[in-house]
Design a protein around this motif. Structure first.
Motif, mmCIF file in Angstrom:
data_model
loop_
_atom_site.group_PDB
_atom_site.id
_atom_site.type_symbol
_atom_site.label_atom_id
_atom_site.label_comp_id
_atom_site.label_asym_id
_atom_site.label_seq_id
_atom_site.Cartn_x
_atom_site.Cartn_y
_atom_site.Cartn_z
ATOM 1 N N GLY A 125 43.164 -15.387 46.852
ATOM 2 C CA GLY A 125 42.187 -15.749 45.829
ATOM 3 C C GLY A 125 41.375 -14.544 45.401
ATOM 4 N N ASN A 126 40.437 -14.800 44.475
ATOM 5 C CA ASN A 126 39.601 -13.726 43.954
ATOM 6 C C ASN A 126 38.450 -13.398 44.906
ATOM 7 O OD1 ASN A 126 41.178 -13.781 41.662
ATOM 8 N ND2 ASN A 126 39.761 -15.110 40.520
ATOM 9 N N GLY A 127 38.046 -12.134 44.923
ATOM 10 C CA GLY A 127 36.830 -11.726 45.611
ATOM 11 C C GLY A 127 36.876 -11.796 47.120
ATOM 12 N N GLN A 128 38.032 -11.755 47.723
ATOM 13 C CA GLN A 128 38.124 -11.859 49.173
ATOM 14 C C GLN A 128 38.032 -10.489 49.849
ATOM 15 O OE1 GLN A 128 41.836 -13.992 49.735
ATOM 16 N NE2 GLN A 128 40.746 -15.952 49.859
ATOM 17 N N VAL A 129 37.538 -10.494 51.105
ATOM 18 C CA VAL A 129 37.552 -9.314 51.982
ATOM 19 C C VAL A 129 38.216 -9.742 53.282
ATOM 20 C CG1 VAL A 129 36.195 -7.594 53.216
ATOM 21 C CG2 VAL A 129 35.435 -8.404 50.970
ATOM 22 N N LEU A 130 39.408 -9.216 53.538
ATOM 23 C CA LEU A 130 40.205 -9.608 54.702
ATOM 24 C C LEU A 130 40.708 -8.353 55.410
ATOM 25 C CD1 LEU A 130 42.388 -12.324 52.932
ATOM 26 C CD2 LEU A 130 40.393 -12.748 54.385
ATOM 27 N N ALA A 131 40.860 -8.442 56.735
ATOM 28 C CA ALA A 131 41.336 -7.294 57.515
ATOM 29 C C ALA A 131 42.389 -7.745 58.504
ATOM 30 C CB ALA A 131 40.173 -6.615 58.242
ATOM 31 N N ASN A 132 43.289 -6.828 58.840
ATOM 32 C CA ASN A 132 44.330 -7.113 59.828
ATOM 33 C C ASN A 132 44.564 -5.859 60.666
ATOM 34 O OD1 ASN A 132 46.315 -8.510 61.216
ATOM 35 N ND2 ASN A 132 47.935 -8.011 59.738
ATOM 36 N N GLY A 133 44.564 -6.003 62.013
ATOM 37 C CA GLY A 133 44.833 -4.885 62.909
ATOM 38 C C GLY A 133 46.326 -4.784 63.183
ATOM 39 N N VAL A 134 46.910 -3.638 62.893
ATOM 40 C CA VAL A 134 48.358 -3.463 63.009
ATOM 41 C C VAL A 134 48.687 -2.092 63.594
ATOM 42 C CG1 VAL A 134 48.949 -5.022 61.104
ATOM 43 C CG2 VAL A 134 48.449 -2.617 60.630
#
Length: 313
Positions: free
Chosen positions: A273-282
């Protein structure tokens, strides 16, 4: 100075043998003695200090006090060396060459070519390297149908080093290092190596296509300038990293591959969606230039940042 036994070749040994077969002979070389000589070529024996039949060696080179026991379990040998503790540091057997050869060389059809038993079983010092493992003709150890002992170390033909962790035929082996191994993990204080929202090095949201980025340098979170060169050092094969997306538009994903790889086989992070802030450790694999290639998929666009917390080297 350590006493060094100098062998002058088979001719000299033969002359000594002719003069003193079956007897104890004092040597004139730095306090070492040549004790006992082969009674026959086929069955070498020595004169024993105690008459113990278990002490059988073809030649014994003696330094210091008399060697009178078989307590170390290694005296049965074609050639044996013994040095007492008096007089400071002494070597039971000492080898030296100033040519491109071996100071001490062992060959065995079975068993160990060279064995060591002591507080430190073996000490190796070299100007270029302390130890070199042979690789010629060495197969991957799991493919060799012969007994393996716990603690064996082997290098295969590709230079990969293996450790035997369970004895058997062929046993269980684990990789210690080599060209096909990531290397040791180095945890570091996290640092940002890229942010598309800063003026440098490659600003702007990603909206399709790919972007190849260097992760070598830590960068300022304010303007993207280099804050620490070689934050991820040359030779690193992979990094642990947080991949963050921000200012997302629509739905999509990023696949972060080794530098130069554009095919997508898995996504690294997704948004919906719009305006999201997401993080993933890889964990991300690098190419030889310490680069990754970010592949955009889906619709819309996104800014993204890479924060590194460790590397493999």
């Amino acid at each position: 100075r350590r006493g060094v036994l100098r062998l002058a070749g088979a001719t000299a040994v033969g002359a000594v043998a002719a003069a003193a077969v079956g007897s104890r002979m004092a040597a004139a070389d730095n306090g070492f003695s040549l004790v006992g000589l082969p009674t026959t070529t086929a069955s070498p024996t020595r004169t024993n200090y105690t008459g113990t039949a278990a002490n059988i060696s073809g030649y014994v080179f003696q330094g210091g006090s008399t060697y009178a026991s078989n307590s170390d379990g290694f005296s049965n040998a074609a050639l044996a060396g013994w040095a007492s503790s008096n007089g400071g540091v002494r070597d039971g057997v000492y080898g030296y060459t100033d040519k491109a050869g071996f100071g001490v060389f062992g060959r065995a059809g079975s068993g160990s070519a060279i064995g060591g038993n002591g507080f430190v079983g073996g000490t190796f010092v070299g100007q270029r390297a302390a130890l070199q493992l042979g690789t010629d003709g060495q197969a991957v150890p799991q493919a060799v149908p012969s007994p393996s002992l716990l603690g064996m170390i082997q290098a295969d033909a590709s230079g990969t080093v293996w450790l035997c962790v369970t004895a058997g035929t062929p046993g269980t082996w684990r990789k210690l290092g080599g060209g096909g191994v990531a290397g040791s993990f180095h945890a570091i204080t996290p640092g940002r190596v890229y942010d598309s929202r800063t003026p440098a090095p490659s600003p702007g949201a990603l909206a399709g296509g790919t972007r190849t980025l260097s992760v070598a340098n830590r960068r300022s979170i304010d303007d993207g300038s280099v804050a620490q060169a070689d934050f991820v050092p040359a030779g690193a094969t992979a990094i642990t990293c947080n991949v963050t997306v921000a200012n997302t538009v629509g739905a999509g994903y990023l696949a972060v591959n080794p530098g130069g790889v554009t095919a997508v086989s898995a996504s690294t992070i997704n948004w919906f969606g719009n305006g999201q802030v997401l993080a993933n450790g890889v964990t991300l694999t690098l190419n030889a230039n310490r680069e990754v290639t970010v592949v955009f998929g889906g619709g819309g666009s996104t800014d993204f940042a890479l924060d590194v917390s460790g590397y493999y080297l």
